[in-house]
Scaffold this motif. Structure first.
Motif, mmCIF file in Angstrom:
data_model
loop_
_atom_site.group_PDB
_atom_site.id
_atom_site.type_symbol
_atom_site.label_atom_id
_atom_site.label_comp_id
_atom_site.label_asym_id
_atom_site.label_seq_id
_atom_site.Cartn_x
_atom_site.Cartn_y
_atom_site.Cartn_z
ATOM 1 N N TRP A 1 0.826 -1.206 0.000
ATOM 2 C CA TRP A 1 0.000 0.000 0.000
ATOM 3 C C TRP A 1 0.860 1.255 0.000
ATOM 4 C CZ3 TRP A 1 -4.581 -1.480 -1.212
ATOM 5 C CH2 TRP A 1 -5.163 -2.639 -0.671
ATOM 6 N N ARG A 2 0.454 2.239 -0.764
ATOM 7 C CA ARG A 2 1.102 3.540 -0.709
ATOM 8 C C ARG A 2 0.608 4.301 0.527
ATOM 9 N NH1 ARG A 2 4.951 5.408 -1.945
ATOM 10 N NH2 ARG A 2 4.352 7.368 -2.917
ATOM 11 N N PRO A 3 1.475 5.108 1.146
ATOM 12 C CA PRO A 3 1.094 5.817 2.371
ATOM 13 C C PRO A 3 -0.151 6.677 2.180
ATOM 14 C CG PRO A 3 3.463 5.968 2.017
ATOM 15 C CD PRO A 3 2.889 5.350 0.772
ATOM 16 N N GLY A 4 -1.117 6.509 3.070
ATOM 17 C CA GLY A 4 -2.310 7.343 3.092
ATOM 18 C C GLY A 4 -3.400 6.951 2.125
ATOM 19 N N ALA A 5 -3.134 6.014 1.209
ATOM 20 C CA ALA A 5 -4.120 5.706 0.171
ATOM 21 C C ALA A 5 -5.375 5.058 0.741
ATOM 22 C CB ALA A 5 -3.496 4.817 -0.903
ATOM 23 N N VAL A 6 -5.219 4.014 1.542
ATOM 24 C CA VAL A 6 -6.384 3.313 2.076
ATOM 25 C C VAL A 6 -7.178 4.227 2.999
ATOM 26 C CG1 VAL A 6 -7.153 1.386 3.520
ATOM 27 C CG2 VAL A 6 -5.356 1.026 1.826
ATOM 28 N N GLU A 7 -6.478 5.055 3.759
ATOM 29 C CA GLU A 7 -7.162 5.974 4.669
ATOM 30 C C GLU A 7 -8.009 6.990 3.900
ATOM 31 O OE1 GLU A 7 -3.615 4.248 6.693
ATOM 32 O OE2 GLU A 7 -3.964 5.170 4.736
ATOM 33 N N LEU A 8 -7.470 7.506 2.777
ATOM 34 C CA LEU A 8 -8.234 8.474 1.992
ATOM 35 C C LEU A 8 -9.393 7.789 1.267
ATOM 36 C CD1 LEU A 8 -8.402 11.446 1.238
ATOM 37 C CD2 LEU A 8 -6.863 10.999 -0.689
ATOM 38 N N LEU A 9 -9.161 6.589 0.777
ATOM 39 C CA LEU A 9 -10.255 5.807 0.191
ATOM 40 C C LEU A 9 -11.382 5.615 1.205
ATOM 41 C CD1 LEU A 9 -8.154 3.088 -1.647
ATOM 42 C CD2 LEU A 9 -9.984 4.393 -2.754
#
Length: 226
Positions: free
Chosen positions: A89-97
């Motif tokens: 995972w790229r940093p922050g991607a899942v959180e923004l999704l």
């Protein structure tokens, strides 16, 4: 959220949601070497963000004596096997999704990977993130052509000009800008200066839906005053 939410958020996959570029490079090198050739980092970098049919033709130039379709299939299977072992995972991607999912803002995956690869990654997100997935299987023209982004907006039933696209490659930014979306370039392997991205961020870590809403509002205002 102080500014209006985007009509939709349109996500690139490789390099933006997942850091699969090293997986692709490993697969490319192994395939070229299996035919007695030598793959270079410089050659691999020219393929970042490219449509897979173009990548296949370049690999043929490096001595891979296979049809384009078989090259694409072998590369994709190799990357999928690596993703199964570890999702990078790229940093922050899942959180923004997750932030936009919670708000009910439509999201789409817009990738030049093949459909089974796109679904393989999407299924590893711990919630149903996407209302549409547009892959290389779904378009006639790959990035940098805008078809993929326009197809995603149409599938979601949203105004592309009120949608925000997130991209990490020059090819991808070019595609998204040409579609009429508001484009945030998230730098990773490539410098995105002079690509036409409306904003360039170094990372998605710590970014929230409010941040994208502000970008949309600012760019919309700039378009009106232009």
């Amino acid at each position: 959220m102080n500014a209006p939410a985007p009509a939709a958020v349109l996500w690139d996959m490789d390099g933006t949601i997942v850091d699969t570029e090293p997986y692709w490079m490993r697969a490319e090198a192994a395939l070229v070497e299996s035919f007695g050739g030598t793959w270079t980092h410089e050659a691999a970098m020219t393929l970042v963000g490219s449509a897979l049919d173009r990548s296949a033709r370049i690999l043929q130039d490096f001595g891979v004596a296979l049809p384009e379709g078989e090259i694409i299939d072998r590369l994709s299977s190799s990357v999928m096997e690596q993703v199964t072992i570890e999702v990078p995972w790229r940093p922050g991607a899942v959180e923004l999704l997750r932030g936009f999912h919670t708000l009910g803002v439509p999201q789409a995956l817009v990738t030049m990977s093949i459909g089974r690869m796109a679904r393989h990654v999407a299924e590893r997100i711990p919630f149903d993130a996407f209302g549409a997935i547009v892959s290389a299987d779904d378009v006639t023209e790959g990035k940098p052509h805008p078809e993929a982004y326009l197809t995603a907006a149409d599938a979601l039933g949203v105004d592309i000009a009120r949608s925000v696209a997130l991209e990490d490659s020059v090819t991808g930014v070019t595609s998204a800008v040409a579609s009429g979306a508001v484009v945030v370039g998230v730098e990773h392997l490539l410098n995105l200066d002079d690509t036409g991205a409306h904003r360039i961020w170094q990372t998605l870590a710590g970014r929230t839906p409010d941040d994208l809403a502000v970008v949309l509002a600012e760019v919309s205002a700039e378009r009106v005053s232009a």
